[in-house]
Design an enzyme around this catalytic site. Sequence first.
Site, PDB file in Angstrom:
ATOM      1  N   ASP A 133      -0.326   2.019   9.541  1.00 26.58           N
ATOM      2  CA  ASP A 133       0.275   2.969  10.487  1.00 26.58           C
ATOM      3  C   ASP A 133      -0.657   4.114  10.858  1.00 26.58           C
ATOM      4  O   ASP A 133      -0.622   4.607  11.983  1.00 26.58           O
ATOM      5  CB  ASP A 133       1.612   3.503   9.949  1.00 26.58           C
ATOM      6  CG  ASP A 133       1.483   4.210   8.606  1.00 26.58           C
ATOM      7  OD1 ASP A 133       0.396   4.138   7.993  1.00 26.58           O
ATOM      8  OD2 ASP A 133       2.468   4.824   8.169  1.00 26.58           O
ATOM      9  N   GLY A 134      -1.520   4.545   9.935  1.00 25.45           N
ATOM     10  CA  GLY A 134      -2.479   5.583  10.282  1.00 25.45           C
ATOM     11  C   GLY A 134      -3.459   5.113  11.345  1.00 25.45           C
ATOM     12  O   GLY A 134      -3.791   5.854  12.281  1.00 25.45           O
TER      13      GLY A 134
ATOM     14  N   GLY B   1      -7.083   1.735   4.447  1.00 25.30           N
ATOM     15  CA  GLY B   1      -7.244   0.914   3.251  1.00 25.30           C
ATOM     16  C   GLY B   1      -7.510  -0.537   3.607  1.00 25.30           C
ATOM     17  O   GLY B   1      -6.869  -1.084   4.498  1.00 25.30           O
TER      18      GLY B   1
ATOM     19  N   ASP C 177       0.761  -2.911   1.581  1.00 18.86           N
ATOM     20  CA  ASP C 177       2.077  -2.307   1.345  1.00 18.86           C
ATOM     21  C   ASP C 177       3.204  -3.001   2.089  1.00 18.86           C
ATOM     22  O   ASP C 177       4.376  -2.807   1.753  1.00 18.86           O
ATOM     23  CB  ASP C 177       2.047  -0.823   1.740  1.00 18.86           C
ATOM     24  CG  ASP C 177       1.197   0.010   0.799  1.00 18.86           C
ATOM     25  OD1 ASP C 177       1.060  -0.371  -0.370  1.00 18.86           O
ATOM     26  OD2 ASP C 177       0.660   1.039   1.243  1.00 18.86           O
TER      27      ASP C 177
ATOM     28  N   ARG D 132      -6.160  -4.854  -4.034  1.00 21.44           N
ATOM     29  CA  ARG D 132      -6.797  -4.872  -2.713  1.00 21.44           C
ATOM     30  C   ARG D 132      -7.897  -5.932  -2.617  1.00 21.44           C
ATOM     31  O   ARG D 132      -8.309  -6.296  -1.526  1.00 21.44           O
ATOM     32  CB  ARG D 132      -7.420  -3.511  -2.412  1.00 21.44           C
ATOM     33  CG  ARG D 132      -6.436  -2.406  -2.133  1.00 21.44           C
ATOM     34  CD  ARG D 132      -7.155  -1.258  -1.456  1.00 21.44           C
ATOM     35  NE  ARG D 132      -6.313  -0.087  -1.294  1.00 21.44           N
ATOM     36  CZ  ARG D 132      -5.410   0.066  -0.335  1.00 21.44           C
ATOM     37  NH1 ARG D 132      -5.227  -0.903   0.539  1.00 21.44           N
ATOM     38  NH2 ARG D 132      -4.689   1.164  -0.258  1.00 21.44           N
TER      39      ARG D 132
ATOM     40  N   ASP E  19       4.571  -2.409   4.934  1.00 21.34           N
ATOM     41  CA  ASP E  19       5.561  -1.417   5.362  1.00 21.34           C
ATOM     42  C   ASP E  19       5.598  -1.189   6.874  1.00 21.34           C
ATOM     43  O   ASP E  19       6.165  -0.208   7.343  1.00 21.34           O
ATOM     44  CB  ASP E  19       5.297  -0.081   4.661  1.00 21.34           C
ATOM     45  CG  ASP E  19       3.894   0.458   4.910  1.00 21.34           C
ATOM     46  OD1 ASP E  19       3.078  -0.258   5.529  1.00 21.34           O
ATOM     47  OD2 ASP E  19       3.604   1.584   4.474  1.00 21.34           O
TER      48      ASP E  19
ATOM     49  N   GLY F  18       1.974   1.055  -4.103  1.00 20.63           N
ATOM     50  CA  GLY F  18       3.164   1.291  -3.298  1.00 20.63           C
ATOM     51  C   GLY F  18       3.500   2.759  -3.337  1.00 20.63           C
ATOM     52  O   GLY F  18       4.409   3.183  -4.045  1.00 20.63           O
TER      53      GLY F  18
ATOM     54  N   ARG G  29     -13.789 -15.528  17.797  1.00 21.11           N
ATOM     55  CA  ARG G  29     -13.803 -16.919  18.254  1.00 21.11           C
ATOM     56  C   ARG G  29     -12.810 -17.160  19.394  1.00 21.11           C
ATOM     57  O   ARG G  29     -13.060 -17.991  20.265  1.00 21.11           O
ATOM     58  CB  ARG G  29     -13.554 -17.847  17.073  1.00 21.11           C
ATOM     59  CG  ARG G  29     -14.684 -17.749  16.058  1.00 21.11           C
ATOM     60  CD  ARG G  29     -14.813 -18.900  15.136  1.00 21.11           C
ATOM     61  NE  ARG G  29     -16.113 -18.854  14.466  1.00 21.11           N
ATOM     62  CZ  ARG G  29     -16.493 -19.702  13.527  1.00 21.11           C
ATOM     63  NH1 ARG G  29     -15.691 -20.690  13.153  1.00 21.11           N
ATOM     64  NH2 ARG G  29     -17.689 -19.581  12.969  1.00 21.11           N
TER      65      ARG G  29
ATOM     66  N   HIS H 288      -6.655  -0.824  -7.803  1.00 22.96           N
ATOM     67  CA  HIS H 288      -7.288  -1.441  -6.646  1.00 22.96           C
ATOM     68  C   HIS H 288      -7.628  -2.914  -6.824  1.00 22.96           C
ATOM     69  O   HIS H 288      -8.144  -3.538  -5.884  1.00 22.96           O
ATOM     70  CB  HIS H 288      -8.539  -0.653  -6.259  1.00 22.96           C
ATOM     71  CG  HIS H 288      -8.229   0.637  -5.558  1.00 22.96           C
ATOM     72  ND1 HIS H 288      -7.745   1.732  -6.219  1.00 22.96           N
ATOM     73  CD2 HIS H 288      -8.286   0.983  -4.244  1.00 22.96           C
ATOM     74  CE1 HIS H 288      -7.535   2.714  -5.348  1.00 22.96           C
ATOM     75  NE2 HIS H 288      -7.844   2.289  -4.145  1.00 22.96           N
TER      76      HIS H 288
ATOM     77  N   ARG I  67     -12.125   6.443   6.445  1.00 28.13           N
ATOM     78  CA  ARG I  67     -11.194   7.368   7.077  1.00 28.13           C
ATOM     79  C   ARG I  67     -11.987   8.430   7.821  1.00 28.13           C
ATOM     80  O   ARG I  67     -13.127   8.742   7.458  1.00 28.13           O
ATOM     81  CB  ARG I  67     -10.271   7.990   6.026  1.00 28.13           C
ATOM     82  CG  ARG I  67      -9.491   6.921   5.243  1.00 28.13           C
ATOM     83  CD  ARG I  67      -8.500   7.520   4.284  1.00 28.13           C
ATOM     84  NE  ARG I  67      -7.944   6.509   3.386  1.00 28.13           N
ATOM     85  CZ  ARG I  67      -6.983   5.659   3.693  1.00 28.13           C
ATOM     86  NH1 ARG I  67      -6.458   5.691   4.908  1.00 28.13           N
ATOM     87  NH2 ARG I  67      -6.546   4.773   2.826  1.00 28.13           N
TER      88      ARG I  67
END
Length: 329
Positions: A110-111, A18, A135, A263, A137, A178, A32, A260, A79
Amino acid sequence: MTDELFKVKTIGVLTSGGDSPGMNASIRAVVRTAEKFDIKVFGIKHGYFGLINNEIVEIDTHDVSNIIQRGGTFLKSARSDQFRTEEGRAKAAENLKKYDIDALIVIGGDGTFTGANKLSKEHNINVVGVPATIDNDIIGTDETIGYDTALNTALEAIDKIRDTADAHERMFLVEVMGRDTGFIALETSIASGAEVALLPEELTHVDEVKKQLHDMLQAQRRSSLVVVAEGDETGGALKLAEKIKDDFAQYDLRVCILGHTQRGGAPSARDRVLASRLGSAAVKVLNEGHSDIMVGVVNNSLKLTPMRVAISKKKDIDHTLIDLAKTLR
């Protein structure tokens, strides 16, 4: 790990998963800073998908001009199911070797880090992770890139919803992002003065929500605002509305899903600084011989966290803030 004989000559950089505001600022900092160390940089478009499909282009300081203020990521993100396979990762490693890329900086959550960790172990690729997810997280950093912007985007929308809720004496259920964590929901609920906040980290009893809202009505509140994290066990704002609407028939109950919008938009100053700091640090620690780590900022100091630790668990929410939210209702 460190290796005193290892010298970075070429770095690849990608954004994956994401998108989050500030990714462009981080890419800019990577390019840079690398230039200062005479390191060549290749940008990998569409994340791991592009790494497998050879979407690799050399980028320099000119390519990252005028992007620090832009949301999204100019390298694009995607993805890749193929990268989840050993064959896919082998193809990715082959492409890195084809361009003589001896180190990879991955910007994401994390993915993204899980994929980088496997690539490092299976093919001895030097990798550093830069935490970027709205998130917030990821352990090993106080904030992730994009969180501050998403928080302020959600708060701005909720403030406007509060105005119209008050004017029409309505009850609003506002859903924020979330899926697994309630950082955005918790902090926006405190900052907006919401009557109730529902988080994935806390067991939600619908009867308790109804009681809290009834108490607000008894206190002659002219409007009520409930902030719901999308991953709350009630199933989100729409399902919660179905469960409570009959108890508040006298109210014009409305649901607003921010989605979204959180985002998008220009990154905040805080996110631009954090992204610049972490992107630059990623190059420097690679040049020092570190690999398979994540760079973060804790108590305003740079912190290096082994990738295996960063992906081992989610960051815990601040329970003192949960207590504060309950106190201020």
